[in-house]
Design a protein around this motif. Structure first.
Motif, PDB file in Angstrom:
ATOM      1  N   ILE A   6       0.941  -1.619  -0.331  1.00 39.89           N
ATOM      2  CA  ILE A   6       0.270  -0.176   0.010  1.00 39.89           C
ATOM      3  C   ILE A   6       0.611   1.279   0.176  1.00 39.89           C
ATOM      4  N   PRO A   7       0.624   2.120  -1.167  1.00 39.41           N
ATOM      5  CA  PRO A   7       1.449   3.179  -0.815  1.00 39.41           C
ATOM      6  C   PRO A   7       1.287   4.217   0.269  1.00 39.41           C
ATOM      7  N   THR A  14      -5.540   3.750   5.499  1.00 39.21           N
ATOM      8  CA  THR A  14      -5.185   2.127   5.880  1.00 39.21           C
ATOM      9  C   THR A  14      -5.667   1.947   7.412  1.00 39.21           C
ATOM     10  N   PHE A  15      -4.502   2.804   8.379  1.00 44.02           N
ATOM     11  CA  PHE A  15      -4.925   2.241   9.695  1.00 44.02           C
ATOM     12  C   PHE A  15      -6.356   2.903  10.148  1.00 44.02           C
ATOM     13  N   ILE A  16      -7.187   3.622   9.451  1.00 36.61           N
ATOM     14  CA  ILE A  16      -8.430   3.859   9.258  1.00 36.61           C
ATOM     15  C   ILE A  16      -9.104   1.997   9.577  1.00 36.61           C
ATOM     16  N   VAL A  19      -8.474   0.041  12.276  1.00 39.85           N
ATOM     17  CA  VAL A  19      -8.607   0.461  13.398  1.00 39.85           C
ATOM     18  C   VAL A  19     -10.560  -0.359  13.261  1.00 39.85           C
ATOM     19  N   SER A  20     -11.143   0.495  12.530  1.00 38.73           N
ATOM     20  CA  SER A  20     -12.845   0.215  12.377  1.00 38.73           C
ATOM     21  C   SER A  20     -13.326  -1.464  12.434  1.00 38.73           C
ATOM     22  N   LEU A  21     -11.852  -1.939  11.767  1.00 41.40           N
ATOM     23  CA  LEU A  21     -12.102  -4.242  11.691  1.00 41.40           C
ATOM     24  C   LEU A  21     -12.310  -4.188  13.238  1.00 41.40           C
ATOM     25  N   PHE A  56     -20.965   1.188   9.478  1.00 43.16           N
ATOM     26  CA  PHE A  56     -21.234   2.660  10.299  1.00 43.16           C
ATOM     27  C   PHE A  56     -20.050   3.458  10.990  1.00 43.16           C
ATOM     28  N   ALA A  57     -19.115   1.871  11.048  1.00 40.23           N
ATOM     29  CA  ALA A  57     -17.720   2.716  11.986  1.00 40.23           C
ATOM     30  C   ALA A  57     -16.452   2.826  10.851  1.00 40.23           C
ATOM     31  N   PHE A  58     -16.469   2.631   9.960  1.00 46.29           N
ATOM     32  CA  PHE A  58     -15.309   2.547   9.190  1.00 46.29           C
ATOM     33  C   PHE A  58     -15.552   3.867   8.405  1.00 46.29           C
ATOM     34  N   PRO A  59     -16.941   4.478   7.950  1.00 50.28           N
ATOM     35  CA  PRO A  59     -17.052   6.299   7.786  1.00 50.28           C
ATOM     36  C   PRO A  59     -17.128   6.809   8.238  1.00 50.28           C
TER      37      PRO A  59
END
Length: 79
Positions: A6-7, A14-16, A19-21, A56-59
């Motif tokens: 991943i660039p 990617t971090f978010i 974390v959301s997962l 809902f968590a990711f966005p």
């Protein structure tokens, strides 16, 4: 051996994502355990609740991360 695929410019999203997962997984499992206890269909019920939570968590974490970053930037003493 490197698995960098991943660039760097996508590092924060990617971090978010991860974390959301993790957080939606923990919160949904606690929610299902609290409501249904351990039942035979626990895993299927948990995955259904997790997916709905993660949608809902990711966005929302994208927005929250931006707001928190702005807040922290205002609170930190710059030299």
């Amino acid at each position: 051996m490197s698995v960098c695929i991943i660039p760097a410019k996508y590092g924060q999203i990617t971090f978010i994502f991860f974390v959301s997962l993790g957080t939606s997984c923990v919160v949904s499992s606690v929610s299902v355990l609290n409501k249904a206890r351990f039942v035979v269909a626990f895993f299927g019920l948990w995955m259904t609740v997790w997916l709905k939570s993660w949608i809902f968590a990711f966005p929302s974490l994208i927005d929250v991360a931006l707001i928190v970053k702005l807040l922290v930037d205002k609170l930190i003493i710059k030299k």
